[in-house]
Motif scaffolding. Sequence first.
Motif, PDB file in Angstrom:
ATOM      1  N   MET A   1     -27.706 -19.023 -29.019  1.00 11.60           N
ATOM      2  CA  MET A   1     -28.686 -18.023 -28.653  1.00 11.60           C
ATOM      3  C   MET A   1     -27.976 -16.871 -27.955  1.00 11.60           C
ATOM      4  O   MET A   1     -26.980 -17.054 -27.279  1.00 11.60           O
ATOM      5  CB  MET A   1     -29.725 -18.648 -27.725  1.00 11.60           C
ATOM      6  N   SER A   2     -28.502 -15.688 -28.106  1.00 11.06           N
ATOM      7  CA  SER A   2     -27.981 -14.517 -27.429  1.00 11.06           C
ATOM      8  C   SER A   2     -29.144 -13.763 -26.801  1.00 11.06           C
ATOM      9  O   SER A   2     -30.163 -13.529 -27.436  1.00 11.06           O
ATOM     10  CB  SER A   2     -27.252 -13.618 -28.430  1.00 11.06           C
ATOM     11  N   VAL A   3     -28.990 -13.415 -25.540  1.00 13.44           N
ATOM     12  CA  VAL A   3     -30.001 -12.663 -24.815  1.00 13.44           C
ATOM     13  C   VAL A   3     -29.407 -11.308 -24.504  1.00 13.44           C
ATOM     14  O   VAL A   3     -28.303 -11.210 -23.975  1.00 13.44           O
ATOM     15  CB  VAL A   3     -30.400 -13.385 -23.508  1.00 13.44           C
ATOM     16  N   VAL A   4     -30.135 -10.244 -24.828  1.00 11.93           N
ATOM     17  CA  VAL A   4     -29.665  -8.883 -24.596  1.00 11.93           C
ATOM     18  C   VAL A   4     -30.617  -8.226 -23.611  1.00 11.93           C
ATOM     19  O   VAL A   4     -31.831  -8.406 -23.691  1.00 11.93           O
ATOM     20  CB  VAL A   4     -29.636  -8.074 -25.917  1.00 11.93           C
ATOM     21  N   ALA A   5     -30.054  -7.461 -22.680  1.00  8.51           N
ATOM     22  CA  ALA A   5     -30.890  -6.786 -21.688  1.00  8.51           C
ATOM     23  C   ALA A   5     -30.364  -5.395 -21.410  1.00  8.51           C
ATOM     24  O   ALA A   5     -29.172  -5.123 -21.550  1.00  8.51           O
ATOM     25  CB  ALA A   5     -30.913  -7.591 -20.398  1.00  8.51           C
ATOM     26  N   LEU A   6     -31.278  -4.536 -21.001  1.00  9.76           N
ATOM     27  CA  LEU A   6     -30.926  -3.216 -20.500  1.00  9.76           C
ATOM     28  C   LEU A   6     -31.195  -3.239 -19.009  1.00  9.76           C
ATOM     29  O   LEU A   6     -32.317  -3.514 -18.573  1.00  9.76           O
ATOM     30  CB  LEU A   6     -31.755  -2.119 -21.164  1.00  9.76           C
ATOM     31  N   LEU A   7     -30.161  -2.987 -18.223  1.00  3.76           N
ATOM     32  CA  LEU A   7     -30.251  -3.048 -16.772  1.00  3.76           C
ATOM     33  C   LEU A   7     -29.924  -1.691 -16.177  1.00  3.76           C
ATOM     34  O   LEU A   7     -28.945  -1.055 -16.564  1.00  3.76           O
ATOM     35  CB  LEU A   7     -29.255  -4.084 -16.232  1.00  3.76           C
ATOM     36  N   SER A   8     -30.752  -1.268 -15.241  1.00  7.97           N
ATOM     37  CA  SER A   8     -30.472  -0.067 -14.463  1.00  7.97           C
ATOM     38  C   SER A   8     -30.658  -0.439 -13.001  1.00  7.97           C
ATOM     39  O   SER A   8     -31.742  -0.848 -12.593  1.00  7.97           O
ATOM     40  CB  SER A   8     -31.436   1.058 -14.856  1.00  7.97           C
ATOM     41  N   VAL A   9     -29.584  -0.338 -12.221  1.00 10.74           N
ATOM     42  CA  VAL A   9     -29.620  -0.633 -10.789  1.00 10.74           C
ATOM     43  C   VAL A   9     -29.091   0.592 -10.069  1.00 10.74           C
ATOM     44  O   VAL A   9     -28.014   1.084 -10.399  1.00 10.74           O
ATOM     45  CB  VAL A   9     -28.742  -1.852 -10.428  1.00 10.74           C
ATOM     46  N   ALA A  10     -29.846   1.079  -9.095  1.00  8.72           N
ATOM     47  CA  ALA A  10     -29.405   2.271  -8.374  1.00  8.72           C
ATOM     48  C   ALA A  10     -29.988   2.296  -6.971  1.00  8.72           C
ATOM     49  O   ALA A  10     -31.127   1.875  -6.759  1.00  8.72           O
ATOM     50  CB  ALA A  10     -29.851   3.523  -9.125  1.00  8.72           C
ATOM     51  N   PRO A  11     -29.205   2.811  -6.032  1.00  9.85           N
ATOM     52  CA  PRO A  11     -29.759   3.009  -4.698  1.00  9.85           C
ATOM     53  C   PRO A  11     -30.729   4.189  -4.736  1.00  9.85           C
ATOM     54  O   PRO A  11     -30.581   5.086  -5.567  1.00  9.85           O
ATOM     55  CB  PRO A  11     -28.526   3.344  -3.858  1.00  9.85           C
ATOM     56  N   VAL A  12     -31.708   4.162  -3.883  1.00 10.99           N
ATOM     57  CA  VAL A  12     -32.643   5.280  -3.805  1.00 10.99           C
ATOM     58  C   VAL A  12     -32.091   6.215  -2.721  1.00 10.99           C
ATOM     59  O   VAL A  12     -32.359   6.045  -1.530  1.00 10.99           O
ATOM     60  CB  VAL A  12     -34.068   4.802  -3.467  1.00 10.99           C
ATOM     61  N   ILE A  13     -31.262   7.171  -3.162  1.00 10.78           N
ATOM     62  CA  ILE A  13     -30.604   8.124  -2.268  1.00 10.78           C
ATOM     63  C   ILE A  13     -30.547   9.484  -2.943  1.00 10.78           C
ATOM     64  O   ILE A  13     -30.747   9.594  -4.148  1.00 10.78           O
ATOM     65  CB  ILE A  13     -29.169   7.670  -1.884  1.00 10.78           C
ATOM     66  N   GLU A  14     -30.249  10.499  -2.164  1.00  8.29           N
ATOM     67  CA  GLU A  14     -30.143  11.856  -2.692  1.00  8.29           C
ATOM     68  C   GLU A  14     -28.737  12.179  -3.192  1.00  8.29           C
ATOM     69  O   GLU A  14     -28.560  13.006  -4.059  1.00  8.29           O
ATOM     70  CB  GLU A  14     -30.543  12.874  -1.618  1.00  8.29           C
ATOM     71  N   ASP A  15     -27.719  11.543  -2.640  1.00  6.41           N
ATOM     72  CA  ASP A  15     -26.328  11.825  -3.005  1.00  6.41           C
ATOM     73  C   ASP A  15     -25.934  11.103  -4.289  1.00  6.41           C
ATOM     74  O   ASP A  15     -26.742  10.408  -4.900  1.00  6.41           O
ATOM     75  CB  ASP A  15     -25.400  11.404  -1.861  1.00  6.41           C
ATOM     76  N   SER A  16     -24.689  11.224  -4.660  1.00  6.13           N
ATOM     77  CA  SER A  16     -24.162  10.556  -5.851  1.00  6.13           C
ATOM     78  C   SER A  16     -24.353   9.046  -5.750  1.00  6.13           C
ATOM     79  O   SER A  16     -24.116   8.445  -4.691  1.00  6.13           O
ATOM     80  CB  SER A  16     -22.674  10.870  -6.025  1.00  6.13           C
ATOM     81  N   MET A  17     -24.762   8.452  -6.840  1.00  7.96           N
ATOM     82  CA  MET A  17     -24.964   7.007  -6.899  1.00  7.96           C
ATOM     83  C   MET A  17     -23.774   6.296  -7.538  1.00  7.96           C
ATOM     84  O   MET A  17     -23.775   5.081  -7.653  1.00  7.96           O
ATOM     85  CB  MET A  17     -26.212   6.693  -7.720  1.00  7.96           C
ATOM     86  N   ALA A  18     -22.764   7.029  -7.962  1.00  4.14           N
ATOM     87  CA  ALA A  18     -21.679   6.465  -8.768  1.00  4.14           C
ATOM     88  C   ALA A  18     -21.000   5.267  -8.122  1.00  4.14           C
ATOM     89  O   ALA A  18     -20.747   4.258  -8.791  1.00  4.14           O
ATOM     90  CB  ALA A  18     -20.650   7.545  -9.099  1.00  4.14           C
ATOM     91  N   SER A  19     -20.693   5.329  -6.836  1.00  5.26           N
ATOM     92  CA  SER A  19     -19.971   4.218  -6.216  1.00  5.26           C
ATOM     93  C   SER A  19     -20.829   2.954  -6.146  1.00  5.26           C
ATOM     94  O   SER A  19     -20.323   1.844  -6.359  1.00  5.26           O
ATOM     95  CB  SER A  19     -19.457   4.599  -4.824  1.00  5.26           C
ATOM     96  N   GLU A  20     -22.115   3.113  -5.910  1.00  5.67           N
ATOM     97  CA  GLU A  20     -22.992   1.939  -5.854  1.00  5.67           C
ATOM     98  C   GLU A  20     -23.276   1.385  -7.247  1.00  5.67           C
ATOM     99  O   GLU A  20     -23.349   0.171  -7.437  1.00  5.67           O
ATOM    100  CB  GLU A  20     -24.291   2.270  -5.119  1.00  5.67           C
ATOM    101  N   VAL A  21     -23.416   2.251  -8.226  1.00  8.08           N
ATOM    102  CA  VAL A  21     -23.580   1.793  -9.609  1.00  8.08           C
ATOM    103  C   VAL A  21     -22.313   1.057 -10.049  1.00  8.08           C
ATOM    104  O   VAL A  21     -22.383   0.008 -10.693  1.00  8.08           O
ATOM    105  CB  VAL A  21     -23.926   2.959 -10.555  1.00  8.08           C
ATOM    106  N   ALA A  22     -21.159   1.586  -9.669  1.00  7.16           N
ATOM    107  CA  ALA A  22     -19.890   0.918  -9.999  1.00  7.16           C
ATOM    108  C   ALA A  22     -19.824  -0.472  -9.368  1.00  7.16           C
ATOM    109  O   ALA A  22     -19.354  -1.429 -10.006  1.00  7.16           O
ATOM    110  CB  ALA A  22     -18.707   1.767  -9.534  1.00  7.16           C
ATOM    111  N   ALA A  23     -20.316  -0.614  -8.151  1.00  8.26           N
ATOM    112  CA  ALA A  23     -20.338  -1.926  -7.505  1.00  8.26           C
ATOM    113  C   ALA A  23     -21.237  -2.896  -8.270  1.00  8.26           C
ATOM    114  O   ALA A  23     -20.900  -4.072  -8.441  1.00  8.26           O
ATOM    115  CB  ALA A  23     -20.813  -1.785  -6.057  1.00  8.26           C
ATOM    116  N   ALA A  24     -22.367  -2.407  -8.746  1.00  8.55           N
ATOM    117  CA  ALA A  24     -23.273  -3.251  -9.528  1.00  8.55           C
ATOM    118  C   ALA A  24     -22.625  -3.688 -10.838  1.00  8.55           C
ATOM    119  O   ALA A  24     -22.699  -4.864 -11.220  1.00  8.55           O
ATOM    120  CB  ALA A  24     -24.583  -2.507  -9.811  1.00  8.55           C
TER     121      ALA A  24
END
Length: 103
Positions: A1-24
């Motif tokens: 079996m294969s399960v496929v998902a679309l995931l979006s995780v982000a902090p709710v902030i005004e600045d760049s989210m890149a470092s937190e998205v990278a951590a996720a």
Amino acid sequence: MSVVALLSVAPVIEDSMASEVAAAVEALDAFDVAYETNPMGTVIEADDIDTLLAAVGAAHEAVDADRVSTLLKIDDKRAQDRRAREKVDAVERKLGRPAKRER
């Protein structure tokens, strides 16, 4: 079996989210999943739902913020074992070309 998902995780902030998205995204490396990040989220593929959900939970927890927004869409096609790439391949066959275009 294969399960496929679309995931979006982000902090709710005004600045760049890149470092937190990278951590996720980096948190996914601890699990037996395949993934590909794009501008709108990360597509994850796992052999079973339990592995997928554990990876998603780890990605969510990896974001260090007072508020975290996580969106998850799961395709758990139980009657067939199809990989994520096969879904794209099927669309490209119908298009007669790659399903990508640069501006």
